[in-house]
Structures are given as C-alpha cells and as structure tokens.
Write a protein that holds these residues in place. Structure first.
Motif, PDB file in Angstrom:
ATOM      1  N   ALA A 199     -33.836   0.481 -52.992  1.00 60.80           N
ATOM      2  CA  ALA A 199     -32.771  -0.315 -53.619  1.00 60.80           C
ATOM      3  C   ALA A 199     -31.512   0.511 -53.826  1.00 60.80           C
ATOM      4  O   ALA A 199     -30.397   0.053 -53.535  1.00 60.80           O
ATOM      5  CB  ALA A 199     -33.264  -0.877 -54.952  1.00 60.80           C
ATOM      6  N   GLU A 200     -31.660   1.743 -54.319  1.00 56.55           N
ATOM      7  CA  GLU A 200     -30.499   2.594 -54.561  1.00 56.55           C
ATOM      8  C   GLU A 200     -29.775   2.931 -53.261  1.00 56.55           C
ATOM      9  O   GLU A 200     -28.537   2.982 -53.216  1.00 56.55           O
ATOM     10  CB  GLU A 200     -30.938   3.875 -55.268  1.00 56.55           C
ATOM     11  N   PHE A 202     -29.631   1.095 -50.549  1.00 58.57           N
ATOM     12  CA  PHE A 202     -28.878  -0.071 -50.077  1.00 58.57           C
ATOM     13  C   PHE A 202     -27.700  -0.396 -50.986  1.00 58.57           C
ATOM     14  O   PHE A 202     -26.731  -1.016 -50.537  1.00 58.57           O
ATOM     15  CB  PHE A 202     -29.801  -1.276 -49.899  1.00 58.57           C
ATOM     16  N   ASP A 203     -27.755   0.023 -52.248  1.00 60.33           N
ATOM     17  CA  ASP A 203     -26.554  -0.054 -53.084  1.00 60.33           C
ATOM     18  C   ASP A 203     -25.447   0.790 -52.468  1.00 60.33           C
ATOM     19  O   ASP A 203     -24.280   0.377 -52.396  1.00 60.33           O
ATOM     20  CB  ASP A 203     -26.848   0.447 -54.501  1.00 60.33           C
ATOM     21  N   SER A 206     -24.126  -0.897 -49.294  1.00 58.91           N
ATOM     22  CA  SER A 206     -23.237  -2.004 -49.632  1.00 58.91           C
ATOM     23  C   SER A 206     -21.850  -1.500 -50.022  1.00 58.91           C
ATOM     24  O   SER A 206     -20.833  -2.045 -49.595  1.00 58.91           O
ATOM     25  CB  SER A 206     -23.841  -2.825 -50.775  1.00 58.91           C
ATOM     26  N   SER A 207     -21.818  -0.436 -50.821  1.00 59.32           N
ATOM     27  CA  SER A 207     -20.521   0.134 -51.226  1.00 59.32           C
ATOM     28  C   SER A 207     -19.751   0.648 -50.020  1.00 59.32           C
ATOM     29  O   SER A 207     -18.525   0.467 -49.921  1.00 59.32           O
ATOM     30  CB  SER A 207     -20.747   1.283 -52.224  1.00 59.32           C
ATOM     31  N   ASN A 224     -26.106  -6.439 -46.615  1.00 57.31           N
ATOM     32  CA  ASN A 224     -27.151  -5.534 -46.151  1.00 57.31           C
ATOM     33  C   ASN A 224     -28.236  -6.259 -45.369  1.00 57.31           C
ATOM     34  O   ASN A 224     -28.824  -5.684 -44.448  1.00 57.31           O
ATOM     35  CB  ASN A 224     -27.817  -4.834 -47.339  1.00 57.31           C
ATOM     36  N   ARG A 262     -34.665  -6.100 -57.641  1.00 53.04           N
ATOM     37  CA  ARG A 262     -33.650  -5.051 -57.517  1.00 53.04           C
ATOM     38  C   ARG A 262     -33.238  -4.885 -56.045  1.00 53.04           C
ATOM     39  O   ARG A 262     -32.053  -4.739 -55.733  1.00 53.04           O
ATOM     40  CB  ARG A 262     -34.218  -3.741 -58.063  1.00 53.04           C
ATOM     41  N   SER A 265     -31.073  -7.820 -55.027  1.00 56.63           N
ATOM     42  CA  SER A 265     -29.717  -7.745 -55.572  1.00 56.63           C
ATOM     43  C   SER A 265     -28.857  -6.756 -54.796  1.00 56.63           C
ATOM     44  O   SER A 265     -27.647  -6.914 -54.693  1.00 56.63           O
ATOM     45  CB  SER A 265     -29.744  -7.356 -57.052  1.00 56.63           C
ATOM     46  N   SER A 266     -29.486  -5.726 -54.206  1.00 58.31           N
ATOM     47  CA  SER A 266     -28.724  -4.754 -53.430  1.00 58.31           C
ATOM     48  C   SER A 266     -28.228  -5.348 -52.118  1.00 58.31           C
ATOM     49  O   SER A 266     -27.363  -4.768 -51.462  1.00 58.31           O
ATOM     50  CB  SER A 266     -29.574  -3.515 -53.141  1.00 58.31           C
ATOM     51  N   GLY A 271     -24.165  -7.882 -56.253  1.00 55.45           N
ATOM     52  CA  GLY A 271     -25.339  -7.257 -56.841  1.00 55.45           C
ATOM     53  C   GLY A 271     -25.680  -7.777 -58.220  1.00 55.45           C
ATOM     54  O   GLY A 271     -26.444  -7.170 -58.953  1.00 55.45           O
TER      55      GLY A 271
END
Length: 305
Positions: A199-200, A202-203, A206-207, A224, A262, A265-266, A271
């Motif tokens: 999850a982190e 893909f955060d 996304s950024s 994503n 989670r 949401s990523s 999100g």
C-alpha cells in the motif's frame, strides 16, 4: 474422524488384472490425517510435478533442451491452481466480460486489461503464469534476485532488481501502471508488514503519477489500478503445531480487511474514504495443493461499483 484408504496398483500385463502394490489404511483425527496420510500423498504427488530449475546465480537452465514453457519452480503450481478455479474466475469477472449465454469465463479475458506485478518474483514461476496463462501484456517483476533466462525472454517482462520500496521500483511501477493483477510469493514471514509495504509503495506511485505529464501534455491522474483488480499473496505462517497455524490464521483474518482497504485507497486519485465507497472488496484465504503445511494463499478481488 477420517477413514483413510489409499491403494496404489499396477498391472503386470495388458491382459491380467491389476496387482495391488501398496495399501495404506487407518482411522485418524483431523490433525493426524493431515500430518501423516496427507503428507504421504504429497510425497507421491511430488514425483509427478514437472519442473525445470535454473541456476540461482545466472538464470541458465540446469538441464538440456528444456522446453521454453517448462515451470521454473514448484511455486508455479500455486498460482496456476488459483486461475483454474472456475468459481474464482466468476467472482473476478464483471458482467461486461461474460457472455450472456455462457457461464464459462476465460482468465485471459478478465485480467489482461492492465499490467501485472510479481513481487519477490525470482526465479519467475508466477511470472510465467501471468504472462503465458493469463496473457497479461506487461508484467513488472521486482526482486533483488535474477529471473530465469527463459522467463526473461518472454515478451513484455520488465524486471527490476531492487527492493519493493526503493525509488527504482516506484519509478518502474509508475511507468507501467495501471495494474489489473498483483501477486506475491515472497519469503516474508510477516504478512501484515508485506501488505502495508504494498500500500505504501503504491501511495508513492500515485504521487509520482500526479507529477507526471502524458504524451499529449496532460497531467496524469494517478491511477494505479485497472478494475477489476486481483491480488494473490502467499501467507507464510509461523509453524510449530497445527494449533499455532490456526491461531495465526485467526490474527490474519482480523487485520486483512483493513489492509485490503488500505491497498484499495492507494489506487484512487485522492486516497480518501469517499473513493473507497466505490470499491467492493471480496477475499478468501485457502490452502492450495502446492502450499506447504504452514502456507495459506490470500486471494482478493477489488471491483469498482
């Protein structure tokens, strides 16, 4: 209790009836059945598994004249079984993928709409399934180790020799997004940490996508995932007794829903919780034929409502 009767037989000629070679029988409780009789069956089945290994340092075939599509690891059979499950395929498939007059669903038609991602891919058994069986057009593989040469030779394979959370991996993931299937058979004992790391990562993807500009000068929207999304992860549980496996499975079932939300949401532009309202998540944890006694496989399906 379980009654076990296992008969192996052979025939000395085409005209004579089969001659019993080995007979096992017994009555056991559930735990004993799993530990003794089922293990004996697995030992016999192992001899029938087709697998052509490669050198861990070079990726070169250990044998000669190896078929290009021969599985490079026994792990191949875990993911292969997942996508031979008709009920699972029906669960993944959205109405637009299915014929009105047929309940038959082809795995090639439901997950080839996005890229694939294989985490902890080396030597490449699960990558083979994604590319050859599911016909996923592009497969990103992330592992500090190497892939087998015959896996690397498949069209559409992009191997990143790095850790998942590295900058190199994030950039490669952004380059080939969105993803319709993510799989992981990595040797990670802490499954919740693995799901958080996915999850982190893909955060971060996304950024990065939000800061990128497309070929026509437009700002990319940070997507994503391509829905439906399928996630398959091997859960490697601490194994001391069957009771300890059951206790760890109970813990896993407690935190899996939160981590799946989670991950979902990523995959959304913002999100936030509002985006999660549009995503339906279903999952199951099963014991595949090729799983060890202490392994279970998490299969999660994410649908956009």
């Amino acid at each position: 209790h379980v009654v076990n009767i296992i008969i192996q037989s052979t025939s000395s000629s085409d005209t004579e009836p089969p001659i019993a070679q080995t007979i096992f029988w017994g009555i056991s409780n559930n735990g004993e059945h799993f530990e003794r009789m089922n293990q004996r069956l697995n030992d016999y089945a192992t001899n029938e598994v087709v697998m052509e290994g490669t050198c861990a340092k070079t990726g070169i075939d250990e044998g000669e004249n190896v078929p290009w599509d021969a599985p490079v690891s026994r792990a191949y059979y875990k993911l292969a079984q997942v996508f031979e499950d008709d009920q699972l395929l029906q669960l993944i498939a959205s109405p637009r993928n299915k014929s009105e007059n047929s309940d038959v669903v082809s795995p090639k038609s439901i997950l080839s709409h996005g890229s694939g991602l294989d985490l902890g891919a080396s030597p490449g058994g699960w990558t083979q399934v994604l590319r050859s069986t599911l016909c996923v057009p592009n497969v990103v593989t992330i592992d500090p180790g190497i892939l087998a040469h015959r896996v690397m030779s498949l069209k559409g394979i992009h191997h990143v020799r790095a850790e998942l959370s590295s900058e190199q991996s994030v950039k490669a993931l952004a380059r080939h997004a969105p993803y319709s299937v993510i799989v992981c058979d990595a040797s990670v004992s802490n499954a919740n940490e693995l799901l958080v790391k996915i999850a982190e990562t893909f955060d971060g993807v996304s950024s990065l996508l939000k800061k990128s500009v497309g070929s026509n000068g437009e700002t990319l929207d940070g997507k994503n995932f391509a829905w439906p999304l399928c996630l398959v992860v091997t859960l490697k549980l601490p194994y001391k007794t069957h009771g300890s496996i059951d206790r760890n499975l109970e813990k896993v079932n407690g935190y899996i829903p939160e981590y799946l939300r989670r991950i979902a949401s990523s995959g959304s532009p913002s999100g936030g919780d509002n985006d999660l309202a549009d995503v339906e998540i279903s999952y199951k944890i099963c014991h595949l034929f090729a799983n060890s006694a202490a392994e279970r496989t998490l299969i999660a399906i994410f649908h956009k409502k």
